[in-house]
Design a protein around this motif. Structure first.
Motif, PDB file in Angstrom:
ATOM      1  N   UNK A  14      -1.654 -14.236   8.417  1.00  0.00           N
ATOM      2  CA  UNK A  14      -2.386 -14.739   7.258  1.00  0.00           C
ATOM      3  C   UNK A  14      -1.998 -16.188   6.962  1.00  0.00           C
ATOM      4  N   UNK A  15      -2.920 -16.898   6.308  1.00  0.00           N
ATOM      5  CA  UNK A  15      -2.638 -18.271   5.885  1.00  0.00           C
ATOM      6  C   UNK A  15      -2.296 -18.332   4.395  1.00  0.00           C
ATOM      7  N   UNK A  16      -2.352 -17.209   3.715  1.00  0.00           N
ATOM      8  CA  UNK A  16      -2.021 -17.143   2.293  1.00  0.00           C
ATOM      9  C   UNK A  16      -1.046 -16.009   2.038  1.00  0.00           C
ATOM     10  N   UNK A  17      -0.723 -15.823   0.762  1.00  0.00           N
ATOM     11  CA  UNK A  17       0.196 -14.746   0.376  1.00  0.00           C
ATOM     12  C   UNK A  17      -0.414 -13.383   0.695  1.00  0.00           C
ATOM     13  N   UNK A  18       0.429 -12.441   1.072  1.00  0.00           N
ATOM     14  CA  UNK A  18       0.004 -11.063   1.314  1.00  0.00           C
ATOM     15  C   UNK A  18       0.174 -10.297   0.010  1.00  0.00           C
ATOM     16  N   UNK A  19      -0.918  -9.672  -0.455  1.00  0.00           N
ATOM     17  CA  UNK A  19      -0.898  -8.953  -1.724  1.00  0.00           C
ATOM     18  C   UNK A  19      -0.674  -7.452  -1.570  1.00  0.00           C
ATOM     19  N   UNK A  20      -1.046  -6.890  -0.410  1.00  0.00           N
ATOM     20  CA  UNK A  20      -0.912  -5.438  -0.257  1.00  0.00           C
ATOM     21  C   UNK A  20      -0.708  -5.098   1.214  1.00  0.00           C
ATOM     22  N   UNK A  21       0.025  -4.020   1.436  1.00  0.00           N
ATOM     23  CA  UNK A  21       0.260  -3.481   2.779  1.00  0.00           C
ATOM     24  C   UNK A  21      -0.024  -1.992   2.705  1.00  0.00           C
ATOM     25  N   UNK A  22      -0.858  -1.505   3.616  1.00  0.00           N
ATOM     26  CA  UNK A  22      -1.155  -0.074   3.678  1.00  0.00           C
ATOM     27  C   UNK A  22      -0.653   0.500   4.994  1.00  0.00           C
ATOM     28  N   UNK A  23       0.071   1.600   4.918  1.00  0.00           N
ATOM     29  CA  UNK A  23       0.663   2.258   6.090  1.00  0.00           C
ATOM     30  C   UNK A  23      -0.204   3.442   6.501  1.00  0.00           C
ATOM     31  N   UNK A  24      -0.557   3.523   7.804  1.00  0.00           N
ATOM     32  CA  UNK A  24      -1.219   4.705   8.343  1.00  0.00           C
ATOM     33  C   UNK A  24      -0.241   5.363   9.293  1.00  0.00           C
ATOM     34  N   UNK A  25       0.233   6.568   8.948  1.00  0.00           N
ATOM     35  CA  UNK A  25       1.175   7.248   9.842  1.00  0.00           C
ATOM     36  C   UNK A  25       0.473   7.676  11.127  1.00  0.00           C
ATOM     37  N   UNK A  26       1.238   8.099  12.148  1.00  0.00           N
ATOM     38  CA  UNK A  26       0.605   8.594  13.372  1.00  0.00           C
ATOM     39  C   UNK A  26      -0.355   9.737  13.028  1.00  0.00           C
ATOM     40  N   UNK A  27      -1.548   9.693  13.634  1.00  0.00           N
ATOM     41  CA  UNK A  27      -2.585  10.675  13.326  1.00  0.00           C
ATOM     42  C   UNK A  27      -3.296  11.065  14.622  1.00  0.00           C
ATOM     43  N   UNK A  28      -3.464  12.344  14.869  1.00  0.00           N
ATOM     44  CA  UNK A  28      -4.203  12.842  16.050  1.00  0.00           C
ATOM     45  C   UNK A  28      -3.792  12.143  17.347  1.00  0.00           C
ATOM     46  N   UNK A  29      -2.508  11.946  17.551  1.00  0.00           N
ATOM     47  CA  UNK A  29      -2.021  11.318  18.778  1.00  0.00           C
ATOM     48  C   UNK A  29      -2.102   9.805  18.775  1.00  0.00           C
ATOM     49  N   UNK A  35      -2.186  -2.141   7.545  1.00  0.00           N
ATOM     50  CA  UNK A  35      -3.246  -3.054   7.144  1.00  0.00           C
ATOM     51  C   UNK A  35      -2.651  -3.964   6.083  1.00  0.00           C
ATOM     52  N   UNK A  36      -2.998  -5.249   6.133  1.00  0.00           N
ATOM     53  CA  UNK A  36      -2.509  -6.197   5.150  1.00  0.00           C
ATOM     54  C   UNK A  36      -3.694  -6.905   4.510  1.00  0.00           C
ATOM     55  N   UNK A  37      -3.628  -7.111   3.188  1.00  0.00           N
ATOM     56  CA  UNK A  37      -4.669  -7.802   2.431  1.00  0.00           C
ATOM     57  C   UNK A  37      -4.070  -9.081   1.875  1.00  0.00           C
ATOM     58  N   UNK A  38      -4.817 -10.191   1.977  1.00  0.00           N
ATOM     59  CA  UNK A  38      -4.226 -11.488   1.662  1.00  0.00           C
ATOM     60  C   UNK A  38      -5.085 -12.358   0.761  1.00  0.00           C
ATOM     61  N   UNK A  39      -4.388 -13.307   0.173  1.00  0.00           N
ATOM     62  CA  UNK A  39      -4.990 -14.342  -0.650  1.00  0.00           C
ATOM     63  C   UNK A  39      -6.042 -15.133   0.133  1.00  0.00           C
ATOM     64  N   UNK A  45      -5.496  -5.619  10.554  1.00  0.00           N
ATOM     65  CA  UNK A  45      -5.021  -4.293  10.970  1.00  0.00           C
ATOM     66  C   UNK A  45      -4.062  -4.504  12.129  1.00  0.00           C
ATOM     67  N   UNK A  46      -2.912  -3.887  12.024  1.00  0.00           N
ATOM     68  CA  UNK A  46      -1.869  -3.975  13.049  1.00  0.00           C
ATOM     69  C   UNK A  46      -1.682  -2.593  13.662  1.00  0.00           C
ATOM     70  N   UNK A  47      -2.057  -2.413  14.936  1.00  0.00           N
ATOM     71  CA  UNK A  47      -1.786  -1.165  15.645  1.00  0.00           C
ATOM     72  C   UNK A  47      -0.368  -1.259  16.200  1.00  0.00           C
ATOM     73  N   UNK A  48       0.477  -0.304  15.857  1.00  0.00           N
ATOM     74  CA  UNK A  48       1.911  -0.411  16.133  1.00  0.00           C
ATOM     75  C   UNK A  48       2.372   0.356  17.360  1.00  0.00           C
TER      76      UNK A  48
END
Length: 125
Positions: A14-29, A35-39, A45-48
């Protein structure tokens, strides 16, 4: 007692501040995701599943700041909310082989119904 923590990764896209981070746990393999939301109005979306996660950008996800992001329980849909008053729903690929696939916007739920262009009725009319 002090809590011992160790940084595992720093994710920058991001080029601005990050306001929120959402975690998706492992699902169906599928691997977990963030996911990060920014100014800057973007959502990333970051696949880990990899040692060095690659960002999938939702450029211009919102016309103003992207303020919030949250995963639906099944992990395939991401909701984002912005200062523009809109909520967007995205279908996000779950399987690692689809991580380069851009998320598909399913719907936009505006804060206000679109204006018809007609003036509101005068009081007492």
């Amino acid at each position: 007692a002090a809590c011992a923590m160790q940084r595992v990764a720093s994710l920058r896209a991001h080029t601005g501040r990050v306001f929120d981070v959402g975690w998706r746990p492992p699902v169906d393999g599928a691997a977990p995701a963030l996911a990060t939301a920014s100014e800057d109005g973007n959502v990333v979306v970051w696949h880990l599943e990899e040692a060095h996660p690659r960002p999938v950008h939702l450029k211009g996800a919102h016309a103003a700041e992207a303020l919030r992001c949250a995963w639906a329980p099944g992990g395939a849909v991401l909701a984002t909310g912005g200062a523009d008053g809109d909520v967007h729903l995205y279908r996000v690929a779950l399987q690692p082989e689809n991580t380069d696939e851009a998320p598909l916007r399913l719907a936009t739920l505006p804060q206000r119904p679109p204006s018809s262009g007609a003036a509101p009725p005068a009081p007492g009319a």
